[in-house]
Design a protein around this motif. Sequence first.
Motif, short mmCIF file in Angstrom:
data_model
loop_
_atom_site.label_atom_id
_atom_site.label_comp_id
_atom_site.label_asym_id
_atom_site.label_seq_id
_atom_site.Cartn_x
_atom_site.Cartn_y
_atom_site.Cartn_z
N ASN A 137 0.83 -1.21 0.00
CA ASN A 137 0.00 0.00 0.00
C ASN A 137 0.86 1.27 0.00
O ASN A 137 0.43 2.31 0.47
CB ASN A 137 -0.97 -0.01 1.19
N GLU A 138 2.07 1.16 -0.54
CA GLU A 138 2.95 2.32 -0.62
C GLU A 138 2.37 3.35 -1.59
O GLU A 138 1.60 3.02 -2.48
CB GLU A 138 4.35 1.91 -1.09
N GLU A 139 2.78 4.60 -1.41
CA GLU A 139 2.29 5.66 -2.29
C GLU A 139 3.15 5.85 -3.53
O GLU A 139 2.73 6.50 -4.48
CB GLU A 139 2.13 6.98 -1.53
N ARG A 140 4.36 5.26 -3.53
CA ARG A 140 5.24 5.41 -4.69
C ARG A 140 6.26 4.27 -4.75
O ARG A 140 6.44 3.54 -3.78
CB ARG A 140 5.94 6.76 -4.65
N VAL A 141 6.91 4.18 -5.89
CA VAL A 141 7.97 3.20 -6.12
C VAL A 141 9.22 3.97 -6.54
O VAL A 141 9.14 4.93 -7.30
CB VAL A 141 7.61 2.22 -7.26
N LEU A 142 10.36 3.51 -6.05
CA LEU A 142 11.65 4.13 -6.36
C LEU A 142 12.56 3.06 -6.94
O LEU A 142 12.58 1.93 -6.45
CB LEU A 142 12.25 4.70 -5.07
N LEU A 143 13.30 3.41 -8.00
CA LEU A 143 14.27 2.48 -8.57
C LEU A 143 15.44 3.25 -9.13
O LEU A 143 15.36 4.46 -9.36
CB LEU A 143 13.63 1.60 -9.65
N ASN A 144 16.53 2.53 -9.34
CA ASN A 144 17.70 3.06 -10.02
C ASN A 144 17.77 2.38 -11.38
O ASN A 144 17.67 1.16 -11.46
CB ASN A 144 18.98 2.75 -9.25
N ALA A 145 17.93 3.17 -12.44
CA ALA A 145 17.98 2.63 -13.79
C ALA A 145 19.25 3.11 -14.49
O ALA A 145 19.55 4.30 -14.48
CB ALA A 145 16.75 3.06 -14.58
N LEU A 146 19.95 2.19 -15.09
CA LEU A 146 21.13 2.53 -15.86
C LEU A 146 20.68 3.25 -17.13
O LEU A 146 19.92 2.69 -17.92
CB LEU A 146 21.91 1.26 -16.20
N PRO A 147 21.09 4.50 -17.35
CA PRO A 147 20.61 5.26 -18.51
C PRO A 147 20.90 4.57 -19.85
O PRO A 147 20.14 4.71 -20.80
CB PRO A 147 21.34 6.59 -18.42
N ASP A 148 22.01 3.83 -19.94
CA ASP A 148 22.36 3.16 -21.18
C ASP A 148 21.47 1.95 -21.50
O ASP A 148 21.52 1.43 -22.61
CB ASP A 148 23.82 2.70 -21.15
N ALA A 149 20.68 1.51 -20.55
CA ALA A 149 19.73 0.41 -20.78
C ALA A 149 18.48 1.04 -21.37
O ALA A 149 17.46 1.21 -20.70
CB ALA A 149 19.46 -0.33 -19.49
N GLU A 150 18.56 1.41 -22.63
CA GLU A 150 17.54 2.25 -23.26
C GLU A 150 16.15 1.62 -23.25
O GLU A 150 15.17 2.31 -23.00
CB GLU A 150 17.99 2.62 -24.67
N ALA A 151 16.04 0.34 -23.55
CA ALA A 151 14.72 -0.30 -23.59
C ALA A 151 14.08 -0.31 -22.21
O ALA A 151 12.90 0.01 -22.05
CB ALA A 151 14.82 -1.71 -24.15
N ALA A 152 14.85 -0.66 -21.18
CA ALA A 152 14.33 -0.66 -19.81
C ALA A 152 13.93 0.75 -19.40
O ALA A 152 12.86 0.97 -18.83
CB ALA A 152 15.35 -1.23 -18.85
N HIS A 153 14.77 1.69 -19.72
CA HIS A 153 14.51 3.09 -19.38
C HIS A 153 13.22 3.57 -20.04
O HIS A 153 12.37 4.21 -19.41
CB HIS A 153 15.70 3.94 -19.81
N ALA A 154 13.06 3.26 -21.32
CA ALA A 154 11.85 3.66 -22.05
C ALA A 154 10.61 3.01 -21.45
O ALA A 154 9.55 3.63 -21.36
CB ALA A 154 11.99 3.29 -23.53
N THR A 155 10.74 1.76 -21.02
CA THR A 155 9.62 1.07 -20.39
C THR A 155 9.21 1.79 -19.11
O THR A 155 8.02 2.05 -18.89
CB THR A 155 9.99 -0.40 -20.09
N TYR A 156 10.17 2.10 -18.27
CA TYR A 156 9.86 2.79 -17.01
C TYR A 156 9.15 4.12 -17.29
O TYR A 156 8.16 4.45 -16.64
CB TYR A 156 11.11 3.02 -16.17
N LEU A 157 9.65 4.88 -18.25
CA LEU A 157 9.02 6.15 -18.58
C LEU A 157 7.59 5.94 -19.09
O LEU A 157 6.68 6.68 -18.71
CB LEU A 157 9.85 6.91 -19.62
N SER A 158 7.38 4.90 -19.90
CA SER A 158 6.04 4.64 -20.44
C SER A 158 5.07 4.22 -19.34
O SER A 158 3.86 4.40 -19.48
CB SER A 158 6.09 3.59 -21.54
N TRP A 159 5.58 3.67 -18.24
CA TRP A 159 4.74 3.27 -17.11
C TRP A 159 4.47 4.44 -16.16
O TRP A 159 3.76 4.28 -15.18
CB TRP A 159 5.38 2.14 -16.34
N GLY A 160 5.08 5.60 -16.42
CA GLY A 160 4.82 6.78 -15.59
C GLY A 160 5.93 7.15 -14.63
O GLY A 160 5.79 8.10 -13.86
N TYR A 161 7.04 6.44 -14.62
CA TYR A 161 8.17 6.83 -13.78
C TYR A 161 8.72 8.15 -14.28
O TYR A 161 8.66 8.45 -15.47
CB TYR A 161 9.28 5.78 -13.84
#
Length: 184
Positions: A137-161
């Motif tokens: 029931n947390e209000e947010r999620v926090l993660l660290n993403a390697l900027p060079d992992a472009e596909a993962a990064h794009a996924t996180y952004l598309s999910w609203g991160y």
Amino acid sequence: MTAPEAITIESLDGPAAARAEPAFRLVYAEVFAEEPYEETPESVAAAFRRFRSQVRGSTFRAALARTAGGEPVGIAYGYPLSAATDWWDRLVTPVPADLRREDGQRTFGLMEFAVRRRWRRLGAGRRLHEALLAEGNEERVLLNALPDAEAAHATYLSWGYRKVGDARPLEGAALHDVMVLQLR
């Protein structure tokens, strides 16, 4: 290629995740051996020393995706950040006190998230992410993403991160984007 319907997601607590460590290790070692991560057997071993410590926490949560035949597809795990967390201290540039305030229930720290290559773009990652977060029931999620992992990064952004800063999550680690997703 396996269809998304053939993938099941299991929500696991710490003891159950510990019992499933071989599946978590298989996914982690395969995914993070890829560029740009290029994990070595030694760094995988270190990650699983941390995993064994993390699963002992009473608030640890995990999700494991498998095919109908039991083959591991993806992993996600983490835990709510305590008031004493040092996560925010690793940022290169400090953030406002309100953003970094933790109480053990406000923020879920997503420690690891990975989907094996042949099951990507089939919805397994989103289902893993949703299953992991549905248990809390947390209000947010926090993660660290390697900027060079472009596909993962794009996924996180598309999910609203959204990116809130840069950090070095471990001593000697590359600079990572610190990303937050508001849930509530």
